[in-house]
Design a protein around this motif. Structure first.
Motif, PDB file in Angstrom:
ATOM      1  N   ARG A  94      -2.236   5.883   1.729  1.00 55.81           N
ATOM      2  CA  ARG A  94      -2.966   4.831   1.027  1.00 55.81           C
ATOM      3  C   ARG A  94      -4.295   5.349   0.491  1.00 55.81           C
ATOM      4  O   ARG A  94      -4.675   5.092  -0.667  1.00 55.81           O
ATOM      5  N   GLU A  95      -5.043   6.086   1.343  1.00 61.08           N
ATOM      6  CA  GLU A  95      -6.339   6.601   0.916  1.00 61.08           C
ATOM      7  C   GLU A  95      -6.194   7.613  -0.208  1.00 61.08           C
ATOM      8  O   GLU A  95      -6.999   7.619  -1.160  1.00 61.08           O
ATOM      9  N   ASP A 117       0.815  -1.207   0.000  1.00 58.63           N
ATOM     10  CA  ASP A 117       0.000   0.000   0.000  1.00 58.63           C
ATOM     11  C   ASP A 117       0.852   1.262   0.000  1.00 58.63           C
ATOM     12  O   ASP A 117       0.423   2.302  -0.515  1.00 58.63           O
ATOM     13  N   GLN A 123      -3.848   7.661  -2.438  1.00 54.58           N
ATOM     14  CA  GLN A 123      -3.529   6.927  -3.660  1.00 54.58           C
ATOM     15  C   GLN A 123      -4.761   6.223  -4.224  1.00 54.58           C
ATOM     16  O   GLN A 123      -4.953   6.161  -5.442  1.00 54.58           O
ATOM     17  N   GLN A 124      -5.603   5.708  -3.340  1.00 52.01           N
ATOM     18  CA  GLN A 124      -6.834   5.086  -3.802  1.00 52.01           C
ATOM     19  C   GLN A 124      -7.720   6.097  -4.527  1.00 52.01           C
ATOM     20  O   GLN A 124      -8.314   5.788  -5.577  1.00 52.01           O
ATOM     21  N   ASP A 134      -6.195   6.732  -7.852  1.00 51.05           N
ATOM     22  CA  ASP A 134      -6.461   5.620  -8.766  1.00 51.05           C
ATOM     23  C   ASP A 134      -7.894   5.664  -9.290  1.00 51.05           C
ATOM     24  O   ASP A 134      -8.144   5.413 -10.481  1.00 51.05           O
ATOM     25  N   GLU A 135      -8.836   5.967  -8.369  1.00 52.20           N
ATOM     26  CA  GLU A 135     -10.229   6.055  -8.804  1.00 52.20           C
ATOM     27  C   GLU A 135     -10.424   7.199  -9.790  1.00 52.20           C
ATOM     28  O   GLU A 135     -11.149   7.066 -10.785  1.00 52.20           O
TER      29      GLU A 135
END
Length: 574
Positions: free
Chosen positions: A147-148, A76, A150-151, A154-155
């Motif tokens: 991590r959040e 992550d 990057q999520q 990515d979304e």
């Protein structure tokens, strides 16, 4: 004791209601054992909200070891020291980001590297943390936030890609619609559409369409590998037996249902070995019937199945509209051609009769008196011309009524002998005058038929007149009536037993195969034949038979004559 158990049950219930967040999988790249141990200890002793381990830490001491681990496992977040033995400064950051482009990197630096921190953020690091590291809670929040973040990135990236792909699809659909709308030849337009889609929106486009009397069959395949596409197209045409005499694709000799089933099966069979990751296949319908299959594929996971299915459905709709538009244009052209032929035929035939009447009238008005025999001859000529003109007018009125669906039938139980006898009386003199053998065959015990007697006689008159017109002297014309299912006919199995089968057979030259499908068309006359006629007789006979809820069958072999037959239900058989 019971209160304590109740409290524990309540706590367990509350714990299950808490959304258990998965631990952060972190890769620590640090060559200093002291710093690495401190970070590991602070994070290892920190549970998340559900009491589970908050962070899983994997430790490596060099950039090379980090790259090797990143190739094998998914993380992550990466915590990266910029002072490694095999990569110093931004070189270490570049190596890690190239090994795992989608993993956020948190840089660990000393307090004296302000400029380096700024450069690291510009080079793609998410955050910089100075040594010694903060307490475990703060460090955990930094990792989780990375991590959040990057999520979310990515979304957002996935949404942007989906948006761009959708924009591309709709642009291509708009261009495809314009191509299909502008081109009268649907085959050429579909070929252009296939080349438009491949390779921009798909790796393979395939379309198989079973044809009919109005629309030729179509097989089109476009693939990123042009040689593969050509081979697939040839195999599909061969498999579906879609080869015509001139190289055109046809399925005139293939039953429609079998051809339609073969389209889908053959297309899937030829594309099954391509190894595509996603595919969308949708049926193509023409005039409400499923006539073929359109398939779009994308290899190597490019795109998603739902997007390709949406594109395939939209394309299938546009292809259907293009094919149906071409059919409407073809029908309109045929109608205009038929109208022009009708105007030419009627004007010629009526003009000829009018000229005859005009010449006879001029002769009768000549000052020199005509002998009585000459007057009678001219009167007969005028009478024949008038009858022919009346016949043309009546045929045109029947055509108009049949075409508009306004023809009224007066059906009643009708003796077959009554109709057959009337037809025999009408045509026996004409057959004798033309030196033809006219044979009437009718069973004595035939049931009455449910028909309009005058219209049934009109049908037989048109068929007999047509047969005698094209049968040379010395030939034979047969009128027969028998119970349905008479084995004398090749298609007698189509006639149920509670019907009467009427047949007109001649020994004339027959009808060429290419003309057989058109002999009952309105205003159609063979270019090979010069006999007079409006081209309405057989078409009217066909329409009158269909008004009786039956069908006119035509069988002919060139050089061996022709056979026209139809059935009429027996009285009470409806």
């Amino acid at each position: 004791m019971s209160d304590h158990i109740a409290d524990r049950g309540t706590l367990d219930t509350l714990t299950h209601c808490i959304e258990i967040e998965p631990p952060v999988r972190a890769l620590l790249v640090e060559d200093d054992s002291g710093d690495a141990g401190l970070i590991a200890v602070r994070l290892a002793s920190l549970p998340n909200a559900a009491g589970a381990e908050a962070v899983h830490v994997t430790h490596t001491r060099s950039a090379a070891a980090a790259r090797a681990v990143l190739r094998r496992r998914r993380f992550d977040v990466v915590m990266l020291d910029l002072s490694l033995p095999d990569a110093r400064g931004l070189e270490a950051l570049h190596q890690v980001r190239s090994a795992a482009p989608g993993v956020p990197v948190i840089v660990l630096t000393d307090s004296s590297h302000d400029e380096l921190e700024l450069r690291a953020l510009r080079a793609g690091a998410q955050e910089c943390v100075r040594k010694p590291p903060p307490d475990g809670g703060t460090l955990y929040r930094i990792l989780r936030r990375a991590r959040e973040r990057q999520q979310l990135l990515d979304e957002l990236d996935a949404a942007m890609r989906a948006s761009n792909a959708a924009a591309l699809r709709w642009r291509l659909l708009a261009e495809a619609g314009e191509l299909l709308a502008a081109c009268r030849d649907s085959a050429s337009a579909i070929r252009a559409v296939a080349r438009l889609l491949v390779p921009d929106a798909a790796d393979c486009f395939a379309l198989c369409l079973a044809g009919d009397d109005e629309t030729p069959s179509l097989v089109d395949v476009e693939h990123v590998d042009r040689e593969l596409a050509a081979g697939m197209r040839g195999r599909l045409e061969a498999r579906l037996a879609l080869r015509g005499a001139n190289g055109d694709t046809l399925v005139a000799d293939v039953p429609c249902a079998a051809a339609e089933d073969g389209v889908a099966d053959a297309l899937r069979a030829e594309l099954s070995d391509l190894g595509v990751a996603c595919a969308a296949a949708v049926p193509v319908r023409v005039d409400g019937r499923e006539r073929g299959l359109l398939l779009i594929t994308a290899a190597n996971g490019r795109g998603d199945a739902s997007a390709h299915a949406e594109l395939a459905r939209a394309l299938a709709e546009r292809v259907t509209l293009a094919v149906e538009r071409a059919r409407v244009v073809h029908r309109a052209e045929r109608a205009v051609a038929a109208r022009d032929r009708a105007v030419g035929i009627v004007s010629h035939d009526l003009g000829t009769s009018l000229s005859t009447i005009e010449l006879c009238a001029a002769a009768l008005l000549d000052p020199a008196p005509q002998p009585a025999s000459g007057v009678r001859d001219m009167a007969r000529i005028v009478q024949r011309a008038a009858r022919w003109m009346r016949h043309i007018v009546e045929d045109l009125l029947d055509h108009t009524s049949l075409d508009a669906g306004r023809l009224a039938l007066h059906r009643r139980p009708t003796p077959v002998a009554e109709v057959v006898g009337a037809a025999q009386a009408m045509f026996a003199p004409a057959a004798k005058a033309q030196a033809l053998e006219f044979v009437v065959e009718s069973d004595d015990e035939l049931p009455r038929v449910d028909a309009d007697a005058s219209r049934l006689l009109q049908v037989l008159s048109n068929l007999l007149g047509n047969a005698m017109k094209f049968t040379p002297a010395g030939g034979r014309v047969v009128l027969s009536a028998a119970l349905g299912g008479d084995p004398a006919g090749a298609d007698a199995a189509d006639a149920p037993l509670n019907t009467v089968r009427f047949t007109v057979r001649d020994s004339g030259p027959g009808i060429p195969p290419e003309e057989l499908a058109h002999v009952c068309d309105w205003f159609w006359r063979s270019e090979r034949r010069t006999r007079e006629g409006t081209g309405l007789g057989l078409a009217i006979a066909k329409g009158l038979i269909e008004a009786h809820r039956s069908r006119l069958h035509v069988e002919s072999t060139p050089g061996h004559g022709s056979t026209f037959w139809f059935t009429v239900p027996a009285s009470g058989a409806r």
